[in-house]
Write a protein that holds these residues in place. Structure first.
Motif, mmCIF file in Angstrom:
data_model
loop_
_atom_site.group_PDB
_atom_site.id
_atom_site.type_symbol
_atom_site.label_atom_id
_atom_site.label_comp_id
_atom_site.label_asym_id
_atom_site.label_seq_id
_atom_site.Cartn_x
_atom_site.Cartn_y
_atom_site.Cartn_z
ATOM 1 N N MET A 130 0.906 -0.983 0.267
ATOM 2 C CA MET A 130 -0.100 0.208 0.158
ATOM 3 C C MET A 130 1.154 0.800 0.286
ATOM 4 O O MET A 130 1.625 1.067 1.041
ATOM 5 N N ALA A 131 0.560 2.372 -1.152
ATOM 6 C CA ALA A 131 1.049 3.409 -1.028
ATOM 7 C C ALA A 131 1.434 4.504 0.010
ATOM 8 O O ALA A 131 0.140 4.203 0.823
ATOM 9 N N THR A 132 2.840 4.912 0.377
ATOM 10 C CA THR A 132 2.794 5.580 1.606
ATOM 11 C C THR A 132 2.140 6.904 1.649
ATOM 12 O O THR A 132 1.628 7.389 -0.159
ATOM 13 N N ASN A 133 1.916 7.590 2.586
ATOM 14 C CA ASN A 133 1.452 9.380 2.240
ATOM 15 C C ASN A 133 2.026 10.189 1.151
ATOM 16 O O ASN A 133 1.414 11.392 0.400
ATOM 17 N N ALA A 134 3.136 9.781 1.296
ATOM 18 C CA ALA A 134 4.419 10.740 0.764
ATOM 19 C C ALA A 134 4.218 9.782 -0.939
ATOM 20 O O ALA A 134 4.341 11.216 -1.559
ATOM 21 N N GLU A 135 4.173 8.987 -1.293
ATOM 22 C CA GLU A 135 4.120 8.373 -2.101
ATOM 23 C C GLU A 135 2.918 8.703 -3.095
ATOM 24 O O GLU A 135 3.294 8.596 -4.128
ATOM 25 N N ARG A 136 1.925 9.401 -2.084
ATOM 26 C CA ARG A 136 0.529 9.197 -2.628
ATOM 27 C C ARG A 136 0.333 10.549 -3.337
ATOM 28 O O ARG A 136 0.044 11.127 -4.274
ATOM 29 N N ALA A 137 0.841 11.398 -2.688
ATOM 30 C CA ALA A 137 1.261 13.312 -3.105
ATOM 31 C C ALA A 137 2.382 12.800 -4.063
ATOM 32 O O ALA A 137 2.042 13.966 -4.843
ATOM 33 N N ALA A 138 3.137 12.675 -3.747
ATOM 34 C CA ALA A 138 4.138 12.294 -5.256
ATOM 35 C C ALA A 138 3.853 12.437 -6.806
ATOM 36 O O ALA A 138 3.864 12.792 -7.396
ATOM 37 N N LYS A 139 2.860 10.739 -6.489
ATOM 38 C CA LYS A 139 1.929 10.961 -7.542
ATOM 39 C C LYS A 139 1.165 11.435 -8.023
ATOM 40 O O LYS A 139 1.311 11.978 -9.699
ATOM 41 N N ILE A 140 0.252 12.422 -7.128
ATOM 42 C CA ILE A 140 -1.089 12.617 -8.062
ATOM 43 C C ILE A 140 -0.116 14.276 -8.093
ATOM 44 O O ILE A 140 -0.691 14.587 -9.039
ATOM 45 N N ARG A 141 0.918 14.816 -7.471
ATOM 46 C CA ARG A 141 1.393 16.061 -7.948
ATOM 47 C C ARG A 141 2.182 15.589 -9.038
ATOM 48 O O ARG A 141 1.885 16.497 -10.444
ATOM 49 N N GLU A 142 2.676 15.032 -9.384
ATOM 50 C CA GLU A 142 3.594 14.497 -10.267
ATOM 51 C C GLU A 142 2.188 14.291 -12.023
ATOM 52 O O GLU A 142 2.315 15.319 -13.062
ATOM 53 N N ALA A 143 1.384 13.402 -11.274
ATOM 54 C CA ALA A 143 0.044 13.764 -12.912
ATOM 55 C C ALA A 143 -0.353 14.788 -12.600
ATOM 56 O O ALA A 143 -1.096 15.262 -13.630
ATOM 57 N N THR A 144 -0.136 15.905 -12.018
ATOM 58 C CA THR A 144 -0.833 17.262 -12.415
ATOM 59 C C THR A 144 0.157 17.785 -12.677
ATOM 60 O O THR A 144 -0.532 18.718 -14.159
ATOM 61 N N LEU A 145 1.384 17.972 -12.771
ATOM 62 C CA LEU A 145 2.089 18.626 -13.892
ATOM 63 C C LEU A 145 1.852 18.080 -15.598
ATOM 64 O O LEU A 145 1.758 18.867 -16.372
ATOM 65 N N GLN A 146 1.964 16.879 -15.572
ATOM 66 C CA GLN A 146 1.938 16.443 -16.883
ATOM 67 C C GLN A 146 0.116 16.668 -17.306
ATOM 68 O O GLN A 146 -0.061 16.936 -18.677
ATOM 69 N N ALA A 147 -0.924 16.990 -16.560
ATOM 70 C CA ALA A 147 -1.942 17.869 -16.953
ATOM 71 C C ALA A 147 -2.563 18.869 -17.220
ATOM 72 O O ALA A 147 -2.929 18.855 -18.241
ATOM 73 N N VAL A 148 -0.910 19.057 -16.525
ATOM 74 C CA VAL A 148 -1.128 20.755 -16.572
ATOM 75 C C VAL A 148 -0.698 20.909 -18.468
ATOM 76 O O VAL A 148 -0.812 21.840 -18.785
ATOM 77 N N ARG A 149 0.744 20.020 -18.331
ATOM 78 C CA ARG A 149 1.462 20.695 -19.473
ATOM 79 C C ARG A 149 0.612 20.006 -21.088
ATOM 80 O O ARG A 149 -0.244 20.506 -21.968
ATOM 81 N N GLU A 150 -0.629 18.637 -21.097
ATOM 82 C CA GLU A 150 -1.550 18.488 -21.420
ATOM 83 C C GLU A 150 -2.578 19.833 -21.663
ATOM 84 O O GLU A 150 -2.968 19.736 -22.952
#
Length: 578
Positions: free
Chosen positions: A1-21
């Motif tokens: 199960m992902a840690t809180n830090a891993e969850r946050a990092a994953k969503i932020r990475e996806a956020t930057l990708q979504a902004v680029r898209e």
């Protein structure tokens, strides 16, 4: 199960990708937009050449009306293509905005968020008092006027210059420079080039840009708005989220109000962090490339004092999808029709105090959620677009209502652009023929079938499903209809509405319903319905008017049938299945 830090990092990475898209989506949309304007300019230029006889002949007043007619026709076609393109891109942007939360929220919830973000963008009344449709209409009006004014000015001046040239040449004098310029300005070749330039390049005298510029501005603003609204709605429905941080674009060069919002610590959560959609001032201005990113509770150290304890902005951007956090119980349910209407009137007054704007559905949803949860989707056996629409529609109703609908049996859906349909069968059947489905075999008792092609239709047809699951709920509407139409005759809907597609057997009691269809009366012998037979569209049309996401329909209902609106409000807040 992902840690809180891993969850946050994953969503932020996806956020930057979504902004680029998102940015790429905007760039591609504007490229397509410029092509639409280029094509319209080229068509008008070709018409100028045709009516002038080709070459570089002088356009005369006799040619003017033909050219102006062509301008109006081409701009009308441009409007259809441009608006269709924008609405498609708004939908794509909303999907991108919710995409970073695909692992956090169920697909049906993300679908509802996307739909409501799109509805929010299309219905939002901005500070200038205009909705998106109004703004697009103005774009076309101004562009048409800019082209027509330039051509009329050039042709009229060219005609005058031609007469002046004849006089000066007859007297042996040279042609003055300004007269020659006016004459040349009315030539077909020069005017054709001018039209193309006005559409996508050279500044017009009104806005100092090519007429496509204002359309580009609207495109980027609304595409980015849809993305941001869907992102924030998803964020604030994700476990552990404490707020969103106002982020500057990497291309941000000139200091402006965005810098202020990105650095202010109004709530003690850190620079640029806002605890709710209502508090967040994004977007700070049109055409912005700024964005927001999620902040989790475990990342916030609330030890510092806010640098600015003032309340949110005077005109904060509303949230398209409120979180479902019920805090109270509904209490005892009013039993009589009049009691339910009276209870609803109080809730309606509270809701209407803030007016009916583009965010009305989100505000209403939030208010109902203060007393009861409403975001659990109904179970649907299929997974097509209609299934997503029906699930999103079901989330508009209290959860204890949708649970009763689920108890009936499996619900099947099918996407259809034809007239919507709902069918619930009370007995098992080996074979059933259903419109647009054909033959369906081995149907269980309680099975439901819904045809829908858009959200409003899905909500209407799902309300029929609730009607079968909760006949006592529908009885409120049947009693109101009978009271209001006691002596009204049955009339054909085709006569009441003027629509000839209604059959001779489709009849209604007119009353003062906003739409005559609401008073439609069913008299099918043996129809499998457990409630009071009769006007089975009163309930469905009422809920569609209130929950369908169309602000203009709700305004009409409130203005012309406040009693019906009060009843819907009373039921949403107070009706509890027995």
């Amino acid at each position: 199960m992902a840690t809180n830090a891993e969850r946050a990092a994953k969503i932020r990475e996806a956020t930057l990708q979504a902004v680029r898209e998102r940015n790429q989506l905007g760039t591609e949309a504007i490229e397509q937009l410029v092509t639409i304007y280029d094509d319209a300019g080229e068509a008008i230029a070709e018409q100028i050449q045709r009516v002038s006889g080709g070459g570089d002949n002088l356009l005369t007043l006799d040619n003017l009306q033909q050219i102006l007619t062509e301008i109006r026709q081409q701009m009308a076609e441009l409007e259809k293509q441009r608006d269709g393109l924008l609405y498609r891109k708004i939908g794509e942007a909303a999907v991108l905005g919710a995409k970073p939360f695909a692992g956090e929220l169920p697909p049906s919830q993300l679908f509802a968020i996307n739909h409501q973000a799109i509805s929010f963008v299309r219905a939002l009344v901005a500070n200038d008092g205009l909705q998106l449709s109004d703004r697009l209409w103005r774009l076309n009006r101004n562009a048409t006027a800019a082209l027509a004014d330039h051509i009329q000015f050039a042709v009229i001046n060219g005609e005058s210059a031609h007469q002046a040239m004849m006089r000066t040449m007859g007297s042996g004098q040279g042609v003055p420079h300004d007269v020659a310029m006016a004459y040349n300005g009315a030539k077909a070749g020069i005017l054709s080039r001018k039209v193309r330039s006005l559409m996508t390049g050279e500044a017009d005298p009104v806005n100092g840009k090519g007429v496509v510029y204002q359309a580009e501005r609207v495109f980027r603003t609304e595409i980015n708005r849809a993305h941001g609204e869907a992102y924030m709605a998803s964020a604030f429905q994700t476990d552990g989220v404490a707020g969103v941080r106002f982020m500057l674009s990497v291309n941000h060069r000139v200091r402006d109000v965005c810098d202020t919002h990105a650095t202010a610590d109004k709530y003690g959560l850190g620079p640029g962090v806002y605890p709710s959609r209502e508090a967040c001032p994004w977007p700070a201005h049109p055409n912005t490339l700024s964005y927001v990113e999620v902040v989790f509770s475990w990342e916030v150290k609330q030890k510092r004092k806010p640098t600015d304890p003032a309340p949110p902005e005077a005109t904060p951007a509303p949230s398209p999808v409120p979180a479902s956090k019920p805090s109270k119980k509904t209490g005892s349910s009013p039993k009589t029709l009049d009691d339910m209407i009276a209870a609803g009137h109080k809730q309606a007054d509270r809701f209407l105090a803030d007016g009916i704007d583009g965010n009305y559905l989100q505000r209403l949803h939030a208010q109902v959620n203060e007393v009861r949860p409403t975001l659990t989707p109904s179970r649907v056996a299929d997974s097509d677009n209609a299934a997503k629409l029906v699930q999103a529609a079901s989330q508009m109703f209290p959860d204890d209502w949708t649970r009763e609908a689920d108890k009936l049996g499996p619900l099947f859906t099918k996407t259809s652009t034809s007239r919507g349909l709902h069918l619930t069968l009370y007995n098992s059947a080996s074979r059933v023929k259903i419109r647009d489905w054909g033959i369906v075999e081995n149907v269980r008792a309680g099975s439901g079938f819904i045809l829908a092609g858009n959200f409003s239709t899905a909500l209407h047809e799902y309300t029929h499903r609730l009607q079968h699951a909760l006949p006592e709920l529908d009885n409120f509407f049947q009693d109101l209809h009978r009271r209001r139409t006691k002596n009204d005759p049955l009339r054909r809907l085709r006569d009441l509405t003027g629509h000839k597609d209604y059959g001779d057997d489709e009849v209604a009691q007119e009353d003062h319903y906003v739409n005559p269809y609401q008073g439609r009366v069913y008299n099918y012998a043996g129809m499998a319905y457990k409630g009071k037979h009769g006007a089975l569209e009163v309930m469905t049309m009422a809920f569609e008017d209130v929950l369908g996401g169309n602000a203009s329909r709700l305004v009409r209902l409130v203005e012309h049938d406040r009693e019906m609106f009060d009843l819907v409000m009373g039921l949403l807040y107070h009706y509890v299945p027995s």
